[in-house]
Design a protein around this motif. Sequence first.
Motif, short mmCIF file in Angstrom:
data_model
loop_
_atom_site.label_atom_id
_atom_site.label_comp_id
_atom_site.label_asym_id
_atom_site.label_seq_id
_atom_site.Cartn_x
_atom_site.Cartn_y
_atom_site.Cartn_z
N ASP A 248 -58.75 26.16 -13.74
CA ASP A 248 -57.43 26.42 -14.10
C ASP A 248 -56.55 25.29 -14.20
O ASP A 248 -55.69 25.01 -15.08
CB ASP A 248 -56.62 27.66 -13.28
CG ASP A 248 -57.30 28.80 -13.27
OD1 ASP A 248 -57.95 29.12 -14.38
OD2 ASP A 248 -57.01 29.65 -12.42
N TYR A 249 -56.77 24.37 -13.13
CA TYR A 249 -55.99 22.99 -13.07
C TYR A 249 -56.18 22.01 -14.38
O TYR A 249 -55.03 21.71 -15.00
CB TYR A 249 -56.29 22.22 -11.93
CG TYR A 249 -55.28 21.20 -11.92
CD1 TYR A 249 -54.05 21.18 -11.47
CD2 TYR A 249 -55.85 19.84 -11.88
CE1 TYR A 249 -53.24 20.06 -11.51
CE2 TYR A 249 -55.18 18.52 -11.59
CZ TYR A 249 -53.67 18.63 -11.65
OH TYR A 249 -52.81 17.78 -11.35
N SER B 56 -53.29 21.80 -22.08
CA SER B 56 -52.59 22.73 -22.54
C SER B 56 -51.57 22.26 -23.45
O SER B 56 -50.92 21.26 -22.81
CB SER B 56 -52.16 23.92 -21.94
OG SER B 56 -53.22 24.56 -21.36
N VAL C 135 -56.88 27.08 -24.23
CA VAL C 135 -55.85 26.11 -24.52
C VAL C 135 -55.41 26.04 -25.75
O VAL C 135 -54.52 25.25 -26.25
CB VAL C 135 -56.44 24.61 -24.03
CG1 VAL C 135 -56.75 24.56 -22.72
CG2 VAL C 135 -57.45 24.19 -24.93
N GLU D 269 -54.56 23.72 -17.48
CA GLU D 269 -53.00 23.47 -17.45
C GLU D 269 -52.79 22.18 -17.91
O GLU D 269 -51.81 21.78 -18.82
CB GLU D 269 -52.58 23.80 -16.09
CG GLU D 269 -51.03 23.49 -15.80
CD GLU D 269 -50.63 23.54 -14.39
OE1 GLU D 269 -49.42 22.98 -14.10
OE2 GLU D 269 -51.35 24.18 -13.57
N CYS D 270 -53.60 21.10 -17.64
CA CYS D 270 -53.23 19.93 -17.85
C CYS D 270 -53.30 19.56 -19.22
O CYS D 270 -52.85 18.69 -19.86
CB CYS D 270 -54.07 18.96 -16.91
SG CYS D 270 -53.64 18.89 -15.20
#
Length: 264
Positions: free
Chosen positions: A149-150, A156, A204, A153-154
């Motif tokens: 998930d990290y 996206s 993403v 997130e980075c």
Amino acid sequence: MDFLSIASGSSGNCTYVGTGDTHILIDCGISGRKIEEGLNTIGLSIKDMTAVLVTHEHNDHIKGLGVVARKAGVPLYMTKGTKMALGKSVGNIDKDLFCEIGNDDSFSIGDISIRSIPISHDAADPVCFVARCGKKSCGVVTDLGVYDDYLMECISGLDVLLLEANHDVRMLQAGPYPYPLKQRILGERGHLSNESCGRLVCNVLHDGIKQIILGHLSRENNMEELAFETVRSEITMAEDVPYKGTDFHIRVAKRDRPIDVVRI
């Protein structure tokens, strides 16, 4: 901001990201001559570079690093683990050129902001990179066996994303590689398959993404058309994604030569 894949494949990787004032190479895994030829296609040379970012120490990412460092004399940004793992493989490089970064770090080079993001790969301390200039952004994300998930997130919200589609699982399993190597590639510290790449893309995607570039393809265990169609199918077939594979500009990076520059 300009984005140019000079080469992307299991035998060598090099990407250019730059603006009018700042010129950055991400990895130098091909010969200095090939890097120079690639930069020449957009009117630049190695001596114009401002900095080099190194994702990890494997030869297909550092083969030309010594040549570029000695010719351009620019800072080389990498994690401490990567620097230590380089050893003497890149020849003699002025120690003052090395700039140590964290594996989850943010810093600036000229007018470009860089973020290093930890990835799961069988290297000392590997990272991928996201670059931003104003509202424009791009990322180079290869050499990872799994994602979380990290990482999603980075990466996206990017305008351009070069993402690993290393192998087709069936081709790899039926191919000539020895069993331990197959297991390494398929493992959590190996490489993303076409299907895994497609699933990551699904997570993403956004309306504003301008281009998705599939990179780091295996010469023995993948084909451009197969990677392209598999990723497009993953997007179209995903039940929780409001897009089809044909909604986006997807293309495949060449293993040994540049593709057309993307102007973000």
